[in-house]
Design an enzyme around this catalytic site. Structure first.
Site, PDB file in Angstrom:
ATOM      1  N   HIS A  75       0.863  -1.182   0.000  1.00 40.71           N
ATOM      2  CA  HIS A  75       0.000   0.000   0.000  1.00 40.71           C
ATOM      3  C   HIS A  75       0.902   1.235   0.000  1.00 40.71           C
ATOM      4  CE1 HIS A  75       1.072   0.131   4.216  1.00 40.71           C
ATOM      5  NE2 HIS A  75       0.563  -1.070   4.396  1.00 40.71           N
ATOM      6  N   HIS A 124       4.020   1.303   2.209  1.00 45.21           N
ATOM      7  CA  HIS A 124       5.203   0.609   1.680  1.00 45.21           C
ATOM      8  C   HIS A 124       5.856   1.439   0.570  1.00 45.21           C
ATOM      9  CE1 HIS A 124       2.731  -3.037   2.926  1.00 45.21           C
ATOM     10  NE2 HIS A 124       3.850  -3.221   3.586  1.00 45.21           N
ATOM     11  N   MET A 170      -2.407   3.191   7.321  1.00 43.64           N
ATOM     12  CA  MET A 170      -2.452   2.186   6.245  1.00 43.64           C
ATOM     13  C   MET A 170      -1.821   0.893   6.721  1.00 43.64           C
ATOM     14  SD  MET A 170      -2.041   4.029   2.658  1.00 43.64           S
ATOM     15  CE  MET A 170      -3.116   5.398   2.251  1.00 43.64           C
TER      16      MET A 170
END
Ligand code: PAF
Length: 282
Positions: free
Chosen positions: A32, A35, A182
């Site tokens: 996501h 990352h 996230m």
């Protein structure tokens, strides 16, 4: 972009030009924006960027969500290709844990509270796999997200204690527009659960505001977080914490800085989040 499954392939590619610097972004895939922010930082600071994708069984307890952990390798590879990553390591379980392997890397004190108290075998799985990735890829820098605040402290301890020649670079938490940090696990939330999930961030920000309004008693800050979480019927509290950011031990009074953190379950999805607070930093 080279995709390797074996240690030999990685080593052959890694040492083609030993003078170049390497940055490693270790991941469990299902990438996501969090990352991708690590990959971009690594891209900007190194000649070569390696990303590992490995859902590490050793950091899941038998009752945890190893099987349900989301995976999509083709999508991950195409995202990494767009970010101009040089090398992706996608080992299988038997490459990382060959039959008869019996060695673990265990960090003691800082791995015990918080996540370690709820997940007692988690960090030995993390430090073992991260030590192996450092040995296999031998990066100059490794990129970790602040979202896993205790993981950062534990890996930093391991780097110091075992003299790994790796600089740990910590990158800020990336959040959805409603504040939810996230995480690949967010994918597992049903629509109604997804609406409830930002409660942990709300709890942390409520305690942060109270701190900057003058509240210094850690028990009061914890209570503020608990009250906010209890207002959300879909959330089940695991823990909230107001801890010393280095030792991760619970504080009585916040002098100048602390790590506010917590974990909740929404259904069977476990979410974690944190906010470091420091006097004079707002
Ligand atoms: O943060 C993670 O995704 C994992 O704990 C890590 C560092 C990739 C080790 O498996």
């Amino acid at each position: 972009m080279k995709v390797c499954k074996t240690v030999d392939e990685i080593r052959a590619y890694r040492w083609l030009d030993p003078r170049q610097s390497w940055g490693l972004v270790p991941t469990m895939g299902f990438l996501h924006e969090g990352h991708i922010s690590l990959v971009r930082r690594a891209r900007g600071e190194n000649d070569y960027v390696a990303v590992s994708i490995f859902v590490n069984p050793a950091q899941f307890a038998p009752h945890e969500d190893l099987q349900a952990y989301p995976r999509n390798l083709q999508r991950d590879l195409s995202l990494l290709e767009q970010e101009e990553v040089d090398l992706v390591f996608v080992p299988d379980d038997s490459t990382m844990y060959p039959p008869r392997s019996q060695t673990f890397v265990i960090v003691s004190e800082v791995a015990q509270p918080l996540e370690g108290a709820s997940r007692p075998t988690h960090f030995r799985g993390v430090t073992t796999v991260v030590a192996k990735l450092f040995n296999i890829i031998q990066p100059q820098r490794a990129y970790f997200g602040q979202k896993d605040a205790q993981q950062v402290v534990v890996v930093q301890r391991m780097i110091k204690d075992l003299d790994f020649n790796v600089e740990l670079v910590v990158c800020p938490i990336v959040r959805e527009s409603d504040g939810l940090a996230m995480s690949s696990r967010n994918e597992r939330l049903l629509a109604s659960q997804r609406l409830a999930a930002p409660v942990l961030f709300r709890a942390l920000t409520a305690a942060e505001s109270a701190f900057f309004a003058g509240q210094r008693q850690a028990s009061d800050l914890r209570q503020i977080m608990i009250a906010e979480i209890e207002r959300e019927p879909l959330a089940r509290l695991d823990y909230v914490s107001v801890a010393n950011p280095e030792t991760l031990l619970e504080l009585d009074v916040v002098e100048d800085k602390a790590l506010l953190s917590g974990a909740i379950f929404i259904g069977d999805v476990r979410l974690i989040d944190n906010i470091p607070i420091e006097m004079g930093l707002i």
